[in-house]
Every structure is written in C-alpha cells, then in structure tokens.
Design a protein around this motif. Structure first.
Motif, PDB file in Angstrom:
ATOM      1  N   MET A   1      39.403  40.933  37.014  1.00  0.00           N
ATOM      2  CA  MET A   1      38.172  41.064  37.764  1.00  0.00           C
ATOM      3  C   MET A   1      37.528  39.680  38.021  1.00  0.00           C
ATOM      4  O   MET A   1      36.979  39.466  39.090  1.00  0.00           O
ATOM      5  CB  MET A   1      37.196  41.966  37.005  1.00  0.00           C
TER       6      MET A   1
ATOM      7  N   ARG B   1      39.345  37.925  40.816  1.00  0.00           N
ATOM      8  CA  ARG B   1      38.953  38.510  42.110  1.00  0.00           C
ATOM      9  C   ARG B   1      37.605  37.956  42.563  1.00  0.00           C
ATOM     10  O   ARG B   1      37.417  37.609  43.727  1.00  0.00           O
ATOM     11  CB  ARG B   1      38.889  40.029  42.007  1.00  0.00           C
ATOM     12  N   ALA B   2      36.661  37.839  41.640  1.00  0.00           N
ATOM     13  CA  ALA B   2      35.339  37.305  41.968  1.00  0.00           C
ATOM     14  C   ALA B   2      35.442  35.852  42.441  1.00  0.00           C
ATOM     15  O   ALA B   2      34.782  35.460  43.410  1.00  0.00           O
ATOM     16  CB  ALA B   2      34.408  37.419  40.768  1.00  0.00           C
TER      17      ALA B   2
ATOM     18  N   THR C   1      27.961  42.036  37.239  1.00  0.00           N
ATOM     19  CA  THR C   1      28.497  43.145  36.449  1.00  0.00           C
ATOM     20  C   THR C   1      29.330  42.615  35.291  1.00  0.00           C
ATOM     21  O   THR C   1      29.185  43.060  34.144  1.00  0.00           O
ATOM     22  CB  THR C   1      29.347  44.083  37.342  1.00  0.00           C
ATOM     23  N   LEU C   2      30.197  41.662  35.588  1.00  0.00           N
ATOM     24  CA  LEU C   2      31.024  41.053  34.536  1.00  0.00           C
ATOM     25  C   LEU C   2      30.166  40.358  33.480  1.00  0.00           C
ATOM     26  O   LEU C   2      30.465  40.426  32.281  1.00  0.00           O
ATOM     27  CB  LEU C   2      31.976  40.023  35.145  1.00  0.00           C
TER      28      LEU C   2
ATOM     29  N   LEU D   1      29.886  41.306  41.752  1.00  0.00           N
ATOM     30  CA  LEU D   1      30.954  41.486  40.777  1.00  0.00           C
ATOM     31  C   LEU D   1      30.710  40.648  39.525  1.00  0.00           C
ATOM     32  O   LEU D   1      30.870  41.123  38.393  1.00  0.00           O
ATOM     33  CB  LEU D   1      32.294  41.130  41.425  1.00  0.00           C
TER      34      LEU D   1
END
Length: 158
Positions: free
Chosen positions: A1, A4-5, A23-24, A20
């Motif tokens: 993830m 991806r960010a 959230t992480l 994102l």
C-alpha cells in the motif's frame, strides 16, 4: 500500500496519495517511512502545517534509510521556515548539516533560514563556500581562492 501511495504521488495524483497515506498513517503510527511519505505528500500539496507533525514523527522514529532521513530533515527544516518558525528551521537545518556535512541542499536551506533570522552574513558565508567548492563554472573556479577568502570576511578590503 505504501508503494502504491508513493507511485500516486510521483505520478501527480497527490490527493489520492494523501488519502491513502493518511489511512496508512493511522494504521501504522510507528512506521517512520509512512510518516515521511505522509509529510512529503502534504508538502507537495502546499499543506505545510499538516506536514509538520508527520516530519517530526518520521525523524523521531527509527527505520528511515539514510537518504530518507536527509530528505525528512530537509523537509522539516524547510517546513519550519515556510511556516515562519525560523529558529526551529535554523536549529533543524544546522543539526542536519552537521550530520550530513556534504549535503549542499541542507546547507542552502540553512542559509535561507539564517537570512530569515537576519543573519545575512552567516547565510552568505555558507553560500559562498558552497559555490566555491561545488561550482564547475570556469570563472568561479578561477576565483575560488578569493571567493573562499571573502566568504569568511565579506568586509575585507585587501
């Protein structure tokens, strides 16, 4: 993830990356890399006040690579400067420059912060030394000894 960010940020899709990363950041509050990337994306969006606590956390936590630590220190110092927190900017960038003495970007940002505190002489000394030691311009290298001399004493006449 996280990868991806980072890809989203690098491809210009910064708002998606920010969502994102926030959230992480909530899921992984002790991850220095997540904190650094979260700070960085806020910085790229001009949200320096929101970037600040993420930079601080990234610096305080273990786990950043050497390159990312340099980037986080520069980002933190620059963010302090942009927010008008000049003493914090100077302290952060001075410490970072001592930790990474060969990093010209850190010294350049330190010079800017020193200028903002009214310490123009100190700022010019740093920039002139940096110019003299890193420039490939033949005219600069030709006058390198003089530039280095005046860097330490701009008021010298002889």
């Amino acid at each position: 993830m996280l990868a991806r960010a980072v890809r989203l940020r690098e491809s210009g899709r910064r708002e998606e990356a920010r969502t994102l990363l926030l959230t992480l950041s909530e899921r992984c509050p002790d991850d220095a890399e997540v904190a650094y990337q979260t700070a960085w994306v806020h910085d790229t969006l001009g949200l320096e006040a929101e970037a600040l606590p993420h930079y601080v956390r990234a610096i305080q936590l273990p786990g950043l690579s050497d390159d990312d630590r340099r980037g986080a220190l520069l980002g933190l110092g620059s963010t302090y400067r942009i927010l008008g927190k000049y003493p914090e900017a100077v302290a952060t960038l001075r410490d970072a420059s001592a930790e990474y003495p060969d990093d010209g970007a850190l010294r350049t940002f330190l010079a800017m912060a020193l200028y903002n505190t009214g310490r123009s002489h100190d700022a010019m000394e740093i920039l002139l030394h940096l110019l003299a030691t890193t420039s490939q311009d033949p005219e600069i290298t030709r006058y390198r000894p003089a530039i280095e001399h005046y860097a330490t004493d701009l008021d010298a006449t002889v």
